[in-house]
Every structure is written in structure tokens, then in C-alpha cells.
Design a protein around this motif. Structure first.
Motif, mmCIF file in Angstrom:
data_model
loop_
_atom_site.group_PDB
_atom_site.id
_atom_site.type_symbol
_atom_site.label_atom_id
_atom_site.label_comp_id
_atom_site.label_asym_id
_atom_site.label_seq_id
_atom_site.Cartn_x
_atom_site.Cartn_y
_atom_site.Cartn_z
ATOM 1 N N GLU A 47 -2.486 10.455 2.120
ATOM 2 C CA GLU A 47 -1.302 10.591 1.949
ATOM 3 C C GLU A 47 -0.567 10.735 3.224
ATOM 4 O OE1 GLU A 47 -0.655 15.187 1.006
ATOM 5 O OE2 GLU A 47 -2.188 14.319 -0.178
ATOM 6 N N ASP A 48 -1.420 11.181 4.414
ATOM 7 C CA ASP A 48 -0.849 11.172 5.690
ATOM 8 C C ASP A 48 -0.956 9.809 6.392
ATOM 9 O OD1 ASP A 48 -0.567 13.958 5.526
ATOM 10 O OD2 ASP A 48 -2.528 14.489 6.364
ATOM 11 N N LEU A 93 0.703 -1.096 0.145
ATOM 12 C CA LEU A 93 0.140 -0.055 -0.129
ATOM 13 C C LEU A 93 0.747 1.279 -0.015
ATOM 14 C CD1 LEU A 93 -2.892 -1.257 2.699
ATOM 15 C CD2 LEU A 93 -3.344 -0.397 0.150
ATOM 16 N N ALA A 94 1.661 1.384 0.809
ATOM 17 C CA ALA A 94 2.851 2.411 0.927
ATOM 18 C C ALA A 94 3.526 2.783 -0.453
ATOM 19 C CB ALA A 94 3.817 2.200 2.217
ATOM 20 N N ASP A 95 3.821 1.717 -1.135
ATOM 21 C CA ASP A 95 4.470 1.685 -2.559
ATOM 22 C C ASP A 95 3.638 1.984 -3.306
ATOM 23 O OD1 ASP A 95 6.858 1.096 -1.147
ATOM 24 O OD2 ASP A 95 6.984 -1.104 -1.692
ATOM 25 N N PHE A 127 -10.348 0.649 4.896
ATOM 26 C CA PHE A 127 -9.205 0.180 5.500
ATOM 27 C C PHE A 127 -8.176 1.555 6.406
ATOM 28 C CE2 PHE A 127 -4.825 -1.353 5.171
ATOM 29 C CZ PHE A 127 -4.764 -2.283 6.525
ATOM 30 N N LEU A 128 -7.986 2.280 5.363
ATOM 31 C CA LEU A 128 -7.034 3.415 6.070
ATOM 32 C C LEU A 128 -7.999 4.143 7.013
ATOM 33 C CD1 LEU A 128 -5.337 4.694 2.752
ATOM 34 C CD2 LEU A 128 -4.519 2.951 4.436
ATOM 35 N N ASN A 129 -8.996 4.373 6.779
ATOM 36 C CA ASN A 129 -9.873 5.036 7.998
ATOM 37 C C ASN A 129 -9.945 4.231 9.356
ATOM 38 O OD1 ASN A 129 -12.858 5.360 9.174
ATOM 39 N ND2 ASN A 129 -12.109 7.057 8.653
ATOM 40 N N ALA A 130 -9.889 2.993 9.224
ATOM 41 C CA ALA A 130 -9.901 1.981 10.286
ATOM 42 C C ALA A 130 -8.309 2.097 11.220
ATOM 43 C CB ALA A 130 -10.357 0.716 10.003
ATOM 44 N N LEU A 131 -7.495 2.251 10.175
ATOM 45 C CA LEU A 131 -6.157 2.276 10.878
ATOM 46 C C LEU A 131 -5.917 3.607 11.659
ATOM 47 C CD1 LEU A 131 -3.570 1.180 8.036
ATOM 48 C CD2 LEU A 131 -4.395 -0.065 10.279
ATOM 49 N N SER A 132 -6.799 4.699 10.906
ATOM 50 C CA SER A 132 -6.714 6.071 11.617
ATOM 51 C C SER A 132 -7.526 6.163 12.852
ATOM 52 C CB SER A 132 -6.843 7.100 10.611
ATOM 53 O OG SER A 132 -5.997 6.930 9.647
ATOM 54 N N LYS A 133 -7.908 4.860 13.217
ATOM 55 C CA LYS A 133 -9.294 4.833 14.413
ATOM 56 C C LYS A 133 -10.383 5.753 14.240
ATOM 57 C CE LYS A 133 -5.926 3.768 18.033
ATOM 58 N NZ LYS A 133 -5.453 4.082 19.325
ATOM 59 N N GLY A 134 -10.654 5.684 12.632
ATOM 60 C CA GLY A 134 -11.924 6.708 12.311
ATOM 61 C C GLY A 134 -11.641 8.152 12.150
ATOM 62 N N GLU A 135 -10.513 8.458 12.623
ATOM 63 C CA GLU A 135 -10.437 9.925 12.355
ATOM 64 C C GLU A 135 -10.267 10.388 10.844
ATOM 65 O OE1 GLU A 135 -6.831 11.337 14.499
ATOM 66 O OE2 GLU A 135 -7.700 10.415 16.355
ATOM 67 N N GLU A 136 -10.586 11.610 10.514
ATOM 68 C CA GLU A 136 -10.571 12.125 9.094
ATOM 69 C C GLU A 136 -9.105 12.471 8.949
ATOM 70 O OE1 GLU A 136 -12.796 12.011 6.788
ATOM 71 O OE2 GLU A 136 -14.082 11.137 7.994
ATOM 72 N N VAL A 137 -8.473 11.460 8.231
ATOM 73 C CA VAL A 137 -6.849 11.631 7.771
ATOM 74 C C VAL A 137 -6.850 11.466 6.413
ATOM 75 C CG1 VAL A 137 -4.656 10.859 8.254
ATOM 76 C CG2 VAL A 137 -6.434 10.800 10.006
#
Length: 209
Positions: free
Chosen positions: A174-175, A111-113, A161-171
């Protein structure tokens, strides 16, 4: 904060010795990663990782002063269980655990790549597939592989998936991916060190389940 950055792995010393307590503290948060993948099918890996962490911790707690590093545990079991080793105790548990950890590493690195299906850029099936095929597939028999084929189809949208990794925060994506890259530095070094240890000690087994 990010699920990953809240529970980062420690930087390894020059000799790549992995402190058992610090490792167990960090890895205890890893099973929650599979909740971010959504599908209950991934609970198979989550359960396996939980079980292997428990087995390693049980051995460590018998004599923390003796088992300061993961290497201490594996070498001690080699001496104590010559005939059965490495298919025994924490050595076997860590062997399977490192494969689950490698699955996560390859998935996150992919994903990072920026690897993606150009026709379906918001799906992570291509990333999950790569991780499974490189880290776990060879150790799974036909039945287990069929289960994971279902899991691959059920892989979530990348945004979810990325939202879940961010604990539901709006991120921003790219961040979030920057956080992933930061997490991967020590995490990858740790996983690589465990694989290297198993190669050096000839502790790797190649059977499937």
C-alpha cells in the motif's frame, strides 16, 4: 527511497510548456524502470527510449537558449524541415518517446487502481497487457508484437516488481502504491501535455514498425 520518487517530474506551468532541460533530466532515469520488469525482452523498449532521449538531447545541446521548451524544438524543426517534418529529428524521437512514457503511465496507473487478475492476483500480466495494447501495439507490426507477447508471459510477480521499484527495501504494498500515485501526478500531466502538443501541431504519425 522509491525509484520513482527519487526522480520525479516537475509540475507544469499553466501554459503546459515543458522545460527541455528539466524534462531530459527527469526522463533520463526512466530506462531503469524497465529493469524492474525483469525480463530482457523489455530491453527493446528500454533501448528505444534511451535512443530517443539521446536524439532529443543532441538537438537541445546545439542551442539550449533557443530550445528552452520541447515545444520550441518541435516548432523549429517544423520550420526548418517542412517537407520531411514531422518524420525528422527530435520531433520523431519525441513522438516515439512519448509512447514509451505512456506505456509506463498506463501500467502504473493500472496497478495503482487495483486492476488485477483475480485468479492470479500477484501477477501483473493484465496490467502490462493493458499498457502495451493501449500505448504501443498499434504502432508495432506482427514481428514486434510477437516479441512482446513473449514479454507479457515473462512479466514478473507484482511483489517482485514493487520491491524493485522500492530499490529492494521492505515496503508495504500500500505504501509503494502510494508512492506510485504521487509520482503519477506530474508524470501523467507531462505525458498528456506532449500528446496534446502533437495533436495541436498535427505532428502525430500512425505508421508501424
Amino acid at each position: 527511497m522509491s525509484l520513482l520518487l527519487d526522480n520525479q517530474f516537475n509540475e507544469l506551468p499553466p501554459d503546459k510548456a515543458i522545460d527541455t532541460k528539466l524534462f531530459l533530466d527527469a526522463v533520463s532515469h526512466i530506462p531503469a524502470f524497465f529493469d524492474c520488469l525483469g525480463s530482457s525482452v523489455f530491453s527493446v523498449i528500454k533501448s528505444d527510449i534511451n535512443g530517443n532521449i539521446t536524439k532529443i538531447k543532441a538537438v537541445y545541446l546545439k542551442d539550449p537558449a533557443k530550445y528552452v521548451t520541447l515545444q520550441d524544438i518541435v516548432v523549429a524543426e517544423r520550420e526548418a524541415h517542412a517537407a520531411e517534418w514531422p518524420k525528422v529529428g527530435a520531433t520523431l524521437a519525441l513522438m516515439w518517446l512519448k509512447r514509451g512514457l505512456r506505456f509506463i503511465q498506463i501500467l502504473l496507473q493500472s496497478l495503482a487502481d487495483g486492476e488485477r487478475d483475480e485468479n492470479n492476483p500477484n501477477l501483473i500480466k493484465v496490467n502490462v497487457t493493458k499498457a502495451y495494447e493501449q500505448a504501443l501495439k498499434r504502432y508495432h507490426g506482427w514481428v514486434v508484437q510477437k516479441i512482446f507477447n513473449v514479454a507479457l508471459v515473462a512479466a514478473p510477480y507484482k511483489s517482485n516488481f514493487l520491491n524493485a521499484l522500492s530499490k529492494g527495501e521492505e515496503v508495504k504494498e500500500e505504501d509503494c502504491l502510494a508512492n506510485v500515485r504521487q509520482f503519477l501526478v506530474n508524470y501523467t500531466a507531462t505525458v498528456d501535455a506532449i500528446y496534446e502538443m502533437y495533436t495541436d501541431l498535427n505532428a502525430e504519425l500512425d505508421y508501424s514498425v
